[in-house]
Design a protein around this motif. Structure first.
Motif, short mmCIF file in Angstrom:
data_model
loop_
_atom_site.label_atom_id
_atom_site.label_comp_id
_atom_site.label_asym_id
_atom_site.label_seq_id
_atom_site.Cartn_x
_atom_site.Cartn_y
_atom_site.Cartn_z
N ALA A 10 -11.08 18.66 38.06
CA ALA A 10 -9.95 17.51 38.92
C ALA A 10 -9.29 17.81 39.19
O ALA A 10 -8.37 17.94 39.80
N ARG A 11 -8.77 17.60 37.36
CA ARG A 11 -7.51 17.54 37.48
C ARG A 11 -6.18 18.59 37.70
O ARG A 11 -5.85 18.17 38.80
N LEU A 12 -6.91 19.48 37.70
CA LEU A 12 -6.75 21.01 37.70
C LEU A 12 -6.46 21.28 39.62
O LEU A 12 -4.87 21.18 39.89
N ALA A 13 -6.87 20.56 40.64
CA ALA A 13 -7.63 21.02 41.52
C ALA A 13 -6.72 20.00 42.09
O ALA A 13 -5.69 19.91 42.99
N ALA A 14 -6.69 18.65 41.62
CA ALA A 14 -5.29 17.76 41.92
C ALA A 14 -4.14 18.14 41.66
O ALA A 14 -3.26 17.37 42.61
N VAL A 15 -3.53 18.29 40.43
CA VAL A 15 -2.04 19.09 40.55
C VAL A 15 -1.83 19.88 41.83
O VAL A 15 -0.87 20.16 42.31
N GLN A 16 -3.10 20.78 41.87
CA GLN A 16 -2.68 21.52 42.82
C GLN A 16 -2.43 21.11 43.79
O GLN A 16 -1.89 21.42 44.96
N LYS A 116 -4.13 15.58 26.41
CA LYS A 116 -4.44 16.86 26.06
C LYS A 116 -4.65 17.89 27.67
O LYS A 116 -4.25 18.94 27.85
N GLU A 117 -5.70 16.68 28.35
CA GLU A 117 -6.10 17.30 29.99
C GLU A 117 -4.57 17.66 30.55
O GLU A 117 -5.07 18.98 30.81
N TYR A 118 -3.50 17.74 30.99
CA TYR A 118 -2.40 17.55 31.19
C TYR A 118 -1.90 18.90 30.36
O TYR A 118 -0.92 19.58 31.92
N VAL A 119 -1.81 18.57 29.46
CA VAL A 119 -1.53 19.94 28.76
C VAL A 119 -1.88 21.10 29.08
O VAL A 119 -0.89 22.02 29.44
N ASP A 120 -3.09 20.80 28.85
CA ASP A 120 -3.77 22.39 29.49
C ASP A 120 -3.70 22.77 30.62
O ASP A 120 -3.40 23.65 30.66
N VAL A 121 -4.08 21.85 31.23
CA VAL A 121 -3.60 22.33 32.92
C VAL A 121 -2.00 23.21 33.30
O VAL A 121 -1.78 23.72 33.27
N ALA A 122 -0.58 22.39 33.00
CA ALA A 122 0.11 23.09 32.86
C ALA A 122 0.68 24.55 32.02
O ALA A 122 0.78 25.24 32.77
N GLY A 123 -0.81 24.40 30.73
CA GLY A 123 -0.65 25.52 30.25
C GLY A 123 -1.38 27.08 30.94
O GLY A 123 -0.75 28.04 30.96
N ALA A 124 -2.43 26.33 32.40
CA ALA A 124 -2.57 26.91 33.37
C ALA A 124 -1.45 27.43 34.34
O ALA A 124 -1.52 29.13 34.52
N PHE A 125 -0.34 27.18 33.92
CA PHE A 125 1.17 27.43 34.66
C PHE A 125 2.30 27.50 34.08
O PHE A 125 3.36 28.32 34.70
N PHE A 126 2.53 27.66 33.20
CA PHE A 126 3.49 28.20 32.04
C PHE A 126 3.40 28.19 30.77
O PHE A 126 2.51 28.04 30.50
N GLY A 127 4.46 28.48 30.73
CA GLY A 127 4.52 28.98 28.83
C GLY A 127 4.53 27.41 27.85
O GLY A 127 4.44 26.44 28.25
N PRO A 128 4.57 27.76 26.50
CA PRO A 128 4.32 27.06 25.57
C PRO A 128 5.67 25.78 26.03
O PRO A 128 5.19 23.87 25.34
N ASP A 129 7.02 25.80 26.45
CA ASP A 129 7.53 25.45 26.22
C ASP A 129 7.68 24.17 27.10
O ASP A 129 7.76 23.01 27.23
#
Length: 154
Positions: A10-16, A116-129
């Protein structure tokens, strides 16, 4: 465990969805219809999207839109000087808005889980920085909104 997976989806879909609303100007009812009919739990271009907790997906979107001005100001205040939210990538902006909403309004979810959840979502789109930047901003906001969760017990 299944509920956690559905909330993550749901968080991933919400960000999208927030990203799509930002760049296309689609309305909330249009986004609900599109995501709930064609995205959530579906296979798209070979990628299988997990089923999501729809009520949670709707809550994040509605909550962000209802409180977007104050959320954006709080994010701006936490970002590094010289980098207002308007200069941040659209997907990153959507990620920060979702996380900020949950930190501010969803006290039933521990701040560390939200971060943690939103850092994981960011990891789906971006790199570690970029994921690190999401972590830093949301951590700063969590310490503002939920200082009591970060008090060290003696």
């Amino acid at each position: 465990m299944a509920r956690a997976i559905e909330r993550s989806a749901a968080r991933l879909a919400a960000v999208q969805a927030l990203y799509q609303m930002d760049v296309t100007g689609k309305t909330l009812p249009d986004i609900f219809a599109e995501f709930e009919t064609y995205w959530i739990g579906m296979e798209i271009e070979g990628d299988q999207y997990n089923p999501a907790e729809l009520a949670f997906f709707r809550d994040i979107l509605t909550g962000v839109l209802d409180d977007q001005g104050p959320l954006d100001r709080a994010i701006d205040a936490t970002l590094i000087a010289g980098w207002p939210l308007a200069r941040v990538d659209s997907v990153m902006r959507a990620t920060l808005r979702g996380g900020a909403y949950e930190l501010k309004k969803r006290k039933d979810i521990p701040a560390r889980v939200v971060i943690k959840e939103y850092v994981d979502v960011a990891g789906a789109f971006f790199g570690p920085d970029e994921s690190g930047m999401i972590n830093a901003v949301l951590d700063g906001m969590a310490r503002q909104y939920r200082a009591e969760e970060f008090v060290v017990q003696a």
